[in-house]
Write a protein that holds these residues in place. Structure first.
Motif, PDB file in Angstrom:
ATOM      1  N   THR A 163     -16.337   6.256  -9.986  1.00  0.00           N
ATOM      2  CA  THR A 163     -16.620   5.482  -8.769  1.00  0.00           C
ATOM      3  C   THR A 163     -15.344   4.867  -8.213  1.00  0.00           C
ATOM      4  OG1 THR A 163     -18.842   4.999  -9.583  1.00  0.00           O
ATOM      5  CG2 THR A 163     -18.018   3.626  -7.792  1.00  0.00           C
ATOM      6  N   LEU A 164     -14.482   4.393  -9.093  1.00  0.00           N
ATOM      7  CA  LEU A 164     -13.196   3.847  -8.647  1.00  0.00           C
ATOM      8  C   LEU A 164     -12.377   4.931  -7.953  1.00  0.00           C
ATOM      9  CD1 LEU A 164     -11.092   1.614  -8.470  1.00  0.00           C
ATOM     10  CD2 LEU A 164     -10.373   2.211 -10.800  1.00  0.00           C
ATOM     11  N   MET A 165     -12.379   6.137  -8.503  1.00  0.00           N
ATOM     12  CA  MET A 165     -11.634   7.241  -7.883  1.00  0.00           C
ATOM     13  C   MET A 165     -12.207   7.560  -6.501  1.00  0.00           C
ATOM     14  SD  MET A 165      -9.037   9.272  -8.310  1.00  0.00           S
ATOM     15  CE  MET A 165      -8.644   9.553 -10.021  1.00  0.00           C
ATOM     16  N   LYS A 166     -13.541   7.535  -6.373  1.00  0.00           N
ATOM     17  CA  LYS A 166     -14.163   7.757  -5.056  1.00  0.00           C
ATOM     18  C   LYS A 166     -13.682   6.705  -4.056  1.00  0.00           C
ATOM     19  CE  LYS A 166     -18.591   9.616  -6.615  1.00  0.00           C
ATOM     20  NZ  LYS A 166     -20.043   9.388  -6.608  1.00  0.00           N
ATOM     21  N   CYS A 167     -13.650   5.467  -4.504  1.00  0.00           N
ATOM     22  CA  CYS A 167     -13.218   4.375  -3.615  1.00  0.00           C
ATOM     23  C   CYS A 167     -11.750   4.509  -3.243  1.00  0.00           C
ATOM     24  CB  CYS A 167     -13.478   3.032  -4.274  1.00  0.00           C
ATOM     25  SG  CYS A 167     -15.222   2.654  -4.481  1.00  0.00           S
ATOM     26  N   LEU A 168     -10.923   4.947  -4.190  1.00  0.00           N
ATOM     27  CA  LEU A 168      -9.511   5.142  -3.884  1.00  0.00           C
ATOM     28  C   LEU A 168      -9.334   6.222  -2.828  1.00  0.00           C
ATOM     29  CD1 LEU A 168      -7.920   4.954  -7.449  1.00  0.00           C
ATOM     30  CD2 LEU A 168      -7.907   3.198  -5.674  1.00  0.00           C
ATOM     31  N   TYR A 169     -10.082   7.315  -2.961  1.00  0.00           N
ATOM     32  CA  TYR A 169      -9.991   8.387  -1.968  1.00  0.00           C
ATOM     33  C   TYR A 169     -10.525   7.933  -0.612  1.00  0.00           C
ATOM     34  CZ  TYR A 169      -8.542  11.819  -5.423  1.00  0.00           C
ATOM     35  OH  TYR A 169      -7.845  12.512  -6.371  1.00  0.00           O
ATOM     36  N   LYS A 170     -11.568   7.120  -0.630  1.00  0.00           N
ATOM     37  CA  LYS A 170     -12.079   6.599   0.635  1.00  0.00           C
ATOM     38  C   LYS A 170     -11.022   5.715   1.297  1.00  0.00           C
ATOM     39  CE  LYS A 170     -15.761   3.984   2.803  1.00  0.00           C
ATOM     40  NZ  LYS A 170     -17.076   3.386   2.657  1.00  0.00           N
ATOM     41  N   GLY A 171     -10.358   4.898   0.513  1.00  0.00           N
ATOM     42  CA  GLY A 171      -9.299   4.050   1.049  1.00  0.00           C
ATOM     43  C   GLY A 171      -8.140   4.857   1.590  1.00  0.00           C
ATOM     44  N   MET A 172      -7.800   5.967   0.928  1.00  0.00           N
ATOM     45  CA  MET A 172      -6.721   6.824   1.416  1.00  0.00           C
ATOM     46  C   MET A 172      -7.098   7.512   2.722  1.00  0.00           C
ATOM     47  SD  MET A 172      -5.359   8.639  -2.029  1.00  0.00           S
ATOM     48  CE  MET A 172      -5.011   7.695  -3.499  1.00  0.00           C
ATOM     49  N   ALA A 173      -8.386   7.742   2.923  1.00  0.00           N
ATOM     50  CA  ALA A 173      -8.850   8.396   4.142  1.00  0.00           C
ATOM     51  C   ALA A 173      -8.930   7.428   5.318  1.00  0.00           C
ATOM     52  CB  ALA A 173     -10.214   9.030   3.905  1.00  0.00           C
ATOM     53  N   MET A 174      -8.794   6.139   5.053  1.00  0.00           N
ATOM     54  CA  MET A 174      -8.919   5.122   6.093  1.00  0.00           C
ATOM     55  C   MET A 174      -7.599   4.378   6.239  1.00  0.00           C
ATOM     56  SD  MET A 174     -12.604   3.804   4.718  1.00  0.00           S
ATOM     57  CE  MET A 174     -12.685   2.371   5.719  1.00  0.00           C
ATOM     58  N   PRO A 175      -6.588   4.981   6.876  1.00  0.00           N
ATOM     59  CA  PRO A 175      -5.290   4.308   6.985  1.00  0.00           C
ATOM     60  C   PRO A 175      -5.381   3.047   7.843  1.00  0.00           C
ATOM     61  CG  PRO A 175      -5.339   6.243   8.385  1.00  0.00           C
ATOM     62  CD  PRO A 175      -6.623   6.238   7.589  1.00  0.00           C
ATOM     63  N   GLY A 176      -4.686   2.034   7.391  1.00  0.00           N
ATOM     64  CA  GLY A 176      -4.654   0.791   8.150  1.00  0.00           C
ATOM     65  C   GLY A 176      -5.936  -0.008   8.060  1.00  0.00           C
ATOM     66  N   TRP A 177      -6.734   0.232   7.027  1.00  0.00           N
ATOM     67  CA  TRP A 177      -8.018  -0.443   6.906  1.00  0.00           C
ATOM     68  C   TRP A 177      -7.821  -1.768   6.187  1.00  0.00           C
ATOM     69  CZ3 TRP A 177     -11.660  -1.829   3.091  1.00  0.00           C
ATOM     70  CH2 TRP A 177     -12.942  -2.094   3.569  1.00  0.00           C
ATOM     71  N   GLY A 178      -8.029  -2.857   6.892  1.00  0.00           N
ATOM     72  CA  GLY A 178      -7.909  -4.185   6.285  1.00  0.00           C
ATOM     73  C   GLY A 178      -6.503  -4.431   5.769  1.00  0.00           C
ATOM     74  N   ASP A 179      -6.406  -5.059   4.628  1.00  0.00           N
ATOM     75  CA  ASP A 179      -5.098  -5.338   4.031  1.00  0.00           C
ATOM     76  C   ASP A 179      -4.809  -4.373   2.891  1.00  0.00           C
ATOM     77  OD1 ASP A 179      -7.057  -6.315   2.401  1.00  0.00           O
ATOM     78  OD2 ASP A 179      -6.087  -8.224   1.996  1.00  0.00           O
ATOM     79  N   LEU A 180      -5.277  -3.150   3.051  1.00  0.00           N
ATOM     80  CA  LEU A 180      -5.125  -2.125   2.030  1.00  0.00           C
ATOM     81  C   LEU A 180      -3.806  -1.401   2.220  1.00  0.00           C
ATOM     82  CD1 LEU A 180      -6.605  -0.809  -0.303  1.00  0.00           C
ATOM     83  CD2 LEU A 180      -7.652   0.742   1.299  1.00  0.00           C
ATOM     84  N   SER A 181      -3.020  -1.341   1.175  1.00  0.00           N
ATOM     85  CA  SER A 181      -1.718  -0.696   1.222  1.00  0.00           C
ATOM     86  C   SER A 181      -1.793   0.653   0.517  1.00  0.00           C
ATOM     87  CB  SER A 181      -0.685  -1.581   0.534  1.00  0.00           C
ATOM     88  OG  SER A 181       0.507  -0.880   0.327  1.00  0.00           O
ATOM     89  N   GLY A 182      -1.126   1.653   1.078  1.00  0.00           N
ATOM     90  CA  GLY A 182      -1.110   2.976   0.462  1.00  0.00           C
ATOM     91  C   GLY A 182      -0.455   2.960  -0.895  1.00  0.00           C
ATOM     92  N   SER A 183       0.563   2.127  -1.083  1.00  0.00           N
ATOM     93  CA  SER A 183       1.233   2.066  -2.381  1.00  0.00           C
ATOM     94  C   SER A 183       0.317   1.492  -3.461  1.00  0.00           C
ATOM     95  CB  SER A 183       2.519   1.253  -2.283  1.00  0.00           C
ATOM     96  OG  SER A 183       2.234  -0.079  -1.917  1.00  0.00           O
ATOM     97  N   VAL A 184      -0.535   0.559  -3.077  1.00  0.00           N
ATOM     98  CA  VAL A 184      -1.506   0.008  -4.037  1.00  0.00           C
ATOM     99  C   VAL A 184      -2.480   1.095  -4.469  1.00  0.00           C
ATOM    100  CG1 VAL A 184      -3.402  -1.635  -4.325  1.00  0.00           C
ATOM    101  CG2 VAL A 184      -1.326  -2.347  -3.161  1.00  0.00           C
ATOM    102  N   LEU A 185      -2.996   1.846  -3.508  1.00  0.00           N
ATOM    103  CA  LEU A 185      -3.939   2.919  -3.823  1.00  0.00           C
ATOM    104  C   LEU A 185      -3.295   3.989  -4.691  1.00  0.00           C
ATOM    105  CD1 LEU A 185      -5.679   3.405  -0.372  1.00  0.00           C
ATOM    106  CD2 LEU A 185      -6.632   2.333  -2.399  1.00  0.00           C
ATOM    107  N   LEU A 186      -2.097   4.382  -4.355  1.00  0.00           N
ATOM    108  CA  LEU A 186      -1.419   5.418  -5.139  1.00  0.00           C
ATOM    109  C   LEU A 186      -1.088   4.932  -6.549  1.00  0.00           C
ATOM    110  CD1 LEU A 186       0.901   6.983  -2.433  1.00  0.00           C
ATOM    111  CD2 LEU A 186      -1.147   7.987  -3.460  1.00  0.00           C
ATOM    112  N   GLY A 187      -0.737   3.667  -6.677  1.00  0.00           N
ATOM    113  CA  GLY A 187      -0.489   3.107  -8.004  1.00  0.00           C
ATOM    114  C   GLY A 187      -1.743   3.134  -8.872  1.00  0.00           C
TER     115      GLY A 187
END
Length: 156
Positions: A108-132
């Motif tokens: 489920t965490l992996m699904k959420c990470l991929y969803k976050g990667m598909a939504m650039p600029g969403w909220g205060d979400l950083s790509g480096s955080v997701l990739l880490g």
């Protein structure tokens, strides 16, 4: 008129075509119930983060996530809650936190990470955080986690 046959949807005439909702069991909960439960989880996560229990907060948000159609508000609330956890975690703590999750929670965490990667600029979400997080999760859960997420039709 020569190209008119290309505009015909032949899948309408095929009995073996599956609809998206036939590919997985529908969520038995109604949209209002899912939203209410998601808001309760968000409150529980905030209190767990206030106590410094990041792995407990992550476990709460990843258990029984909202999926399926008609629950977009609950999905957004769940994603916002997860983002607050991901952003507040030190990178050195991530491997131990990921190890404490069950296989379903890791997926489920992996699904959420991929969803976050598909939504650039969403909220205060950083790509480096997701990739880490993705890197550490893949180290712990392996590539099987990625395959399970890519083949599961239930989107978060």
């Amino acid at each position: 008129m020569e190209g008119a046959f290309r505009k015909i949807d032949i899948d309408v005439y095929d009995e073996d075509v599956l609809a998206e909702e036939e590919l997985y069991q529908p969520n038995p909960r109604g949209p209002a119930e899912v939203l209410s439960e998601t808001k309760q989880k968000a409150t529980a996560v905030r209190s767990a983060l206030a106590k410094g229990d990041v792995s407990g907060a992550l476990g709460i948000v990843l258990q029984n996530p909202p999926y399926g159609p008609h629950v977009e508000e609950a999905k957004n609330t769940n994603m916002t809650t997860l983002v607050s956890i991901l952003n507040s975690t030190k990178s050195s703590e991530i491997p131990n936190i990921v190890k404490s999750l069950t296989q379903d929670e890791q997926d489920t965490l992996m699904k959420c990470l991929y969803k976050g990667m598909a939504m650039p600029g969403w909220g205060d979400l950083s790509g480096s955080v997701l990739l880490g997080w993705h890197e550490k999760l893949t180290e712990v859960a392996g590539t099987g986690c990625i395959v399970r997420v890519m083949t599961d039709r239930r989107t978060v």
